[in-house]
Design an enzyme around this catalytic site. Structure first.
Site, short mmCIF file in Angstrom:
data_model
loop_
_atom_site.label_atom_id
_atom_site.label_comp_id
_atom_site.label_asym_id
_atom_site.label_seq_id
_atom_site.Cartn_x
_atom_site.Cartn_y
_atom_site.Cartn_z
N GLU A 140 0.85 -1.20 0.00
CA GLU A 140 0.00 0.00 0.00
C GLU A 140 0.88 1.25 0.00
O GLU A 140 1.58 1.53 0.96
CB GLU A 140 -0.92 -0.02 1.22
CG GLU A 140 -1.84 -1.24 1.27
CD GLU A 140 -2.56 -1.37 2.60
OE1 GLU A 140 -3.30 -0.45 2.97
OE2 GLU A 140 -2.33 -2.40 3.27
N GLU A 171 6.63 -0.30 5.99
CA GLU A 171 5.16 -0.25 6.06
C GLU A 171 4.51 -0.42 4.68
O GLU A 171 3.37 -0.88 4.58
CB GLU A 171 4.71 1.07 6.69
CG GLU A 171 5.03 1.21 8.15
CD GLU A 171 4.18 0.32 9.04
OE1 GLU A 171 3.04 -0.01 8.64
OE2 GLU A 171 4.64 -0.06 10.12
#
Length: 320
Positions: free
Chosen positions: A293, A301
């Protein structure tokens, strides 16, 4: 009363469906992807009408979260809780298999317990019995090693004690995000990499009569120990997130390590081996995450996905 719960059911491993990406496929294609991989459970972080419509009739069990920003209103205003249920659950109650509603993600404010109770009451008022719980990070622990000494922090303790009493009364599990990667990356000299990757059968940590071959089990059992210390030993733990980054970091963040970790977790969950403290106890587990993402913070992340946004695999995991 319509009962939409799945107490005691096992099934395969679940996958988190995060949506913090500017280039992700539409929800209907995501649902088709999950079904093609025989994934029967997913976790969605906040209500989205298009996403919920995509899951209608799919047979995939959905754990649905609330926004952290809604916690104060859910705790203080029962009419807001009722409105949240009427907007996000009632229209889909006959067509989407809701497994849990999770109030907040990795936050332990004083409003947490009242918010959980108000939302559970709002569901019951419309004849829906969907388990309501929350998702905590392991930073709720003040002590985590050795696992038998696990205890909640001074700040989290009173809130967790009250919340767990409510969950025990409803026979609802606590959802916990478990990340051996972050523990390893923070202090790699203190851990054997294979211990963090669940990639050895050798006992690495001895804790009284119990022996630990992997850090995943040690983290889960530390939370179980903390729960026991506040008289909440009857509650199960479900692992709402676990994963390993395939890039973006200087410490062990590789595609190969991510492949090893997630496949080992999947195999362990499906084998129903439990943990040293709870042997043979099925641990409901959700891998993080379905996609890389790009709207998440730069670094690791952005690299927890099993798939790239174009729906090609980063690496293969047996999810069936």
């Amino acid at each position: 009363m319509i009962k939409i719960s799945f107490e005691g059911s096992q099934g395969g491993i679940g996958v988190n469906y995060g949506r913090l990406g500017s280039n992700l496929p539409p929800p209907d294609r995501v649902v088709s992807l999950l079904k093609s991989r025989n994934v029967t459970r997913t976790r969605v972080f906040n209500p989205d009408q298009d996403v919920l419509r995509a899951f209608e009739g799919s047979g995939v069990e959905v754990t649905l979260g609330t926004l952290n920003g809604d916690l104060p209103a859910l705790a203080s205003d029962k009419s807001f809780a009722a409105e949240w249920v009427n907007d996000n659950i009632v229209p889909f109650a006959d067509s989407v298999a809701f497994r849990y509603i999770t109030v907040g993600n990795e936050v332990i404010p004083s409003e947490l317990g009242p918010a959980v109770q108000n939302l559970e009451e709002a569901l019951r008022s419309v004849n829906l019995q969907i388990p309501v719980t929350t998702v905590v990070a392991t930073n709720v622990l003040g002590v985590s090693f050795p696992p038998s000494q696990g205890a909640f922090s001074e700040a989290a303790g009173p809130i967790m004690t009250s919340l767990l009493a409510f969950l025990a009364s409803k026979n609802t599990p606590l959802l916990v995000n478990v990340y051996p990667y972050f523990a390893y990356a923070a202090d790699p000299k203190s851990f054997i990499l294979d211990y963090a990757l669940l990639n050895t059968t050798k006992v690495i940590v001895h804790d009284g009569a119990l022996g630990y071959t992997n850090l995943f089990d040690a983290i889960v059992d530390a939370v179980y120990s903390a729960m026991e210390k506040v008289s909440a030993s009857s509650i199960d733990i479900a692992v709402s997130e676990t994963g390993w980054p395939s890039g973006g970091g200087p410490v062990a963040a590789t595609i190969e390590n991510a492949r090893i970790y997630n496949n080992n977790v999947a195999e362990r969950v499906k084998a129903d081996v439990g943990t040293p403290k709870r042997p043979g106890k099925f641990i409901e587990t959700y891998l993080f995450a379905l996609f890389n993402e790009n709207r998440k913070p730069e670094g690791t992340e952005q690299n927890f996905g099993l798939y790239y946004p174009n729906m090609t695999e980063v690496y293969r995991v047996d999810l069936s």
